[in-house]
Design a protein around this motif. Structure first.
Motif, mmCIF file in Angstrom:
data_model
loop_
_atom_site.group_PDB
_atom_site.id
_atom_site.type_symbol
_atom_site.label_atom_id
_atom_site.label_comp_id
_atom_site.label_asym_id
_atom_site.label_seq_id
_atom_site.Cartn_x
_atom_site.Cartn_y
_atom_site.Cartn_z
ATOM 1 N N ILE A 42 0.814 -1.222 0.000
ATOM 2 C CA ILE A 42 0.000 0.000 0.000
ATOM 3 C C ILE A 42 0.843 1.265 0.000
ATOM 4 O O ILE A 42 0.325 2.358 -0.172
ATOM 5 N N GLY A 43 2.152 1.125 0.221
ATOM 6 C CA GLY A 43 3.054 2.264 0.193
ATOM 7 C C GLY A 43 4.466 1.796 -0.070
ATOM 8 O O GLY A 43 4.874 0.744 0.427
ATOM 9 N N ALA A 44 5.216 2.580 -0.866
ATOM 10 C CA ALA A 44 6.602 2.226 -1.161
ATOM 11 C C ALA A 44 7.382 3.479 -1.534
ATOM 12 O O ALA A 44 6.826 4.405 -2.141
ATOM 13 N N ILE A 45 8.654 3.506 -1.159
ATOM 14 C CA ILE A 45 9.563 4.579 -1.552
ATOM 15 C C ILE A 45 10.838 3.947 -2.097
ATOM 16 O O ILE A 45 11.170 2.808 -1.766
ATOM 17 N N ASP A 46 11.553 4.714 -2.923
ATOM 18 C CA ASP A 46 12.804 4.204 -3.455
ATOM 19 C C ASP A 46 14.022 4.815 -2.765
ATOM 20 O O ASP A 46 15.106 4.255 -2.842
ATOM 21 N N TYR A 47 13.877 5.953 -2.075
ATOM 22 C CA TYR A 47 15.013 6.564 -1.383
ATOM 23 C C TYR A 47 14.485 7.612 -0.422
ATOM 24 O O TYR A 47 13.648 8.427 -0.797
ATOM 25 N N GLY A 48 14.938 7.568 0.814
ATOM 26 C CA GLY A 48 14.506 8.573 1.777
ATOM 27 C C GLY A 48 14.529 8.054 3.184
ATOM 28 O O GLY A 48 15.523 7.470 3.622
ATOM 29 N N LEU A 49 13.416 8.251 3.887
ATOM 30 C CA LEU A 49 13.327 7.876 5.294
ATOM 31 C C LEU A 49 12.095 7.025 5.570
ATOM 32 O O LEU A 49 11.012 7.314 5.071
ATOM 33 N N VAL A 50 12.289 6.005 6.388
ATOM 34 C CA VAL A 50 11.173 5.297 6.991
ATOM 35 C C VAL A 50 10.973 5.953 8.349
ATOM 36 O O VAL A 50 11.928 6.119 9.117
ATOM 37 N N VAL A 51 9.748 6.358 8.636
ATOM 38 C CA VAL A 51 9.426 7.054 9.872
ATOM 39 C C VAL A 51 8.384 6.244 10.633
ATOM 40 O O VAL A 51 7.293 5.998 10.133
ATOM 41 N N LEU A 52 8.745 5.825 11.837
ATOM 42 C CA LEU A 52 7.807 5.168 12.744
ATOM 43 C C LEU A 52 7.384 6.227 13.757
ATOM 44 O O LEU A 52 8.229 6.785 14.461
ATOM 45 N N LEU A 53 6.086 6.523 13.826
ATOM 46 C CA LEU A 53 5.576 7.621 14.656
ATOM 47 C C LEU A 53 4.724 7.087 15.792
ATOM 48 O O LEU A 53 3.766 6.347 15.563
ATOM 49 N N GLY A 54 5.078 7.479 17.016
ATOM 50 C CA GLY A 54 4.299 7.125 18.196
ATOM 51 C C GLY A 54 3.741 8.373 18.861
ATOM 52 O O GLY A 54 4.464 9.341 19.081
ATOM 53 N N VAL A 55 2.461 8.340 19.186
ATOM 54 C CA VAL A 55 1.775 9.484 19.792
ATOM 55 C C VAL A 55 1.370 9.116 21.213
ATOM 56 O O VAL A 55 0.869 8.018 21.466
ATOM 57 N N THR A 56 1.580 10.055 22.145
ATOM 58 C CA THR A 56 1.151 9.870 23.526
ATOM 59 C C THR A 56 0.023 10.860 23.849
ATOM 60 O O THR A 56 -0.308 11.723 23.039
ATOM 61 N N HIS A 57 -0.567 10.737 25.027
ATOM 62 C CA HIS A 57 -1.786 11.470 25.410
ATOM 63 C C HIS A 57 -1.698 12.982 25.296
ATOM 64 O O HIS A 57 -2.665 13.625 24.893
ATOM 65 N N ASP A 58 -0.572 13.566 25.663
ATOM 66 C CA ASP A 58 -0.480 15.021 25.707
ATOM 67 C C ASP A 58 0.169 15.634 24.472
ATOM 68 O O ASP A 58 0.507 16.809 24.458
ATOM 69 N N ASP A 59 0.326 14.862 23.411
ATOM 70 C CA ASP A 59 0.903 15.393 22.180
ATOM 71 C C ASP A 59 -0.100 16.292 21.467
ATOM 72 O O ASP A 59 -1.313 16.088 21.540
ATOM 73 N N THR A 60 0.461 17.279 20.747
ATOM 74 C CA THR A 60 -0.354 18.260 20.034
ATOM 75 C C THR A 60 0.232 18.480 18.638
ATOM 76 O O THR A 60 1.298 17.953 18.310
ATOM 77 N N ALA A 61 -0.447 19.313 17.869
ATOM 78 C CA ALA A 61 0.056 19.691 16.550
ATOM 79 C C ALA A 61 1.419 20.362 16.674
ATOM 80 O O ALA A 61 2.272 20.218 15.792
ATOM 81 N N GLU A 62 1.659 21.064 17.764
ATOM 82 C CA GLU A 62 2.958 21.708 17.988
ATOM 83 C C GLU A 62 4.083 20.668 18.059
ATOM 84 O O GLU A 62 5.171 20.886 17.533
ATOM 85 N N ASP A 63 3.810 19.525 18.679
ATOM 86 C CA ASP A 63 4.798 18.448 18.730
ATOM 87 C C ASP A 63 5.079 17.921 17.323
ATOM 88 O O ASP A 63 6.232 17.692 16.952
ATOM 89 N N ALA A 64 4.027 17.743 16.548
ATOM 90 C CA ALA A 64 4.188 17.270 15.173
ATOM 91 C C ALA A 64 4.981 18.274 14.348
ATOM 92 O O ALA A 64 5.890 17.890 13.599
ATOM 93 N N ASP A 65 4.663 19.560 14.476
ATOM 94 C CA ASP A 65 5.383 20.600 13.737
ATOM 95 C C ASP A 65 6.876 20.573 14.065
ATOM 96 O O ASP A 65 7.718 20.691 13.167
ATOM 97 N N TYR A 66 7.198 20.438 15.333
ATOM 98 C CA TYR A 66 8.598 20.382 15.756
ATOM 99 C C TYR A 66 9.319 19.208 15.089
ATOM 100 O O TYR A 66 10.407 19.360 14.530
ATOM 101 N N LEU A 67 8.698 18.020 15.139
ATOM 102 C CA LEU A 67 9.339 16.832 14.574
ATOM 103 C C LEU A 67 9.431 16.900 13.060
ATOM 104 O O LEU A 67 10.443 16.486 12.484
ATOM 105 N N VAL A 68 8.415 17.424 12.408
ATOM 106 C CA VAL A 68 8.464 17.555 10.953
ATOM 107 C C VAL A 68 9.599 18.478 10.548
ATOM 108 O O VAL A 68 10.386 18.164 9.649
#
Length: 148
Positions: free
Chosen positions: A20-46
């Protein structure tokens, strides 16, 4: 919010024997979310993920970013990143966010990466997936938005 990133020569994700998804070069990203995470946390990591200089330049030094090399991202939701294994032999997943919040932030995270003109392929939230990759280097890093 935590991510494990792996520099990859190629990677794919399969659900029910279908890729269902494939890349040829780049990054594999495993993302874990906890209870107090927000869009600000996502923005920082992105922002960190897109600009982190972990790809080789012409001299073989890790001095280029995902954007610099026109890399792609294979993003996989991974609630087990927030497992607590301190007691006993069975991991406790109480630190993982409830599915509604986790899925919302997972989608937001992927959309924010796309805003940087980076192709994002994804797994399927909440499904049993098989992820295959050729780790380049190997280079594997852990980023946590709570460790700023």
């Amino acid at each position: 919010m935590k991510v494990v990133i792996q520099r990859a020569e190629q990677a794919s994700v399969t659900v029910n024997d279908s890729t269902i998804g494939a890349i040829d070069y780049g990054l594999v990203v495993l993302l874990g979310v906890t209870h107090d995470d927000t869009a600000e946390d996502a923005d920082y990591l992105v922002n960190k993920l897109v600009h982190l200089r972990i790809f080789d330049d012409e001299d073989g030094k890790m001095n280029r970013s995902l954007k610099d090399v026109s890399g792609k991202v294979l993003s996989i939701s991974q609630f087990t990143l927030h497992a607590d294994t301190r007691k006993g032999r069975c991991p406790n997943y109480m630190n993982a966010a409830k599915p509604e919040l986790a899925n919302e932030l997972y989608d937001y995270f992927n959309q924010q990466i796309k805003q940087h003109d980076i192709q994002v392929e994804t797994g399927e939230f909440g499904q049993m997936m098989q992820v295959q990759l050729t780790n380049s280097g190997p280079v594997t890093l852990i980023l946590d938005s709570h460790d700023r």
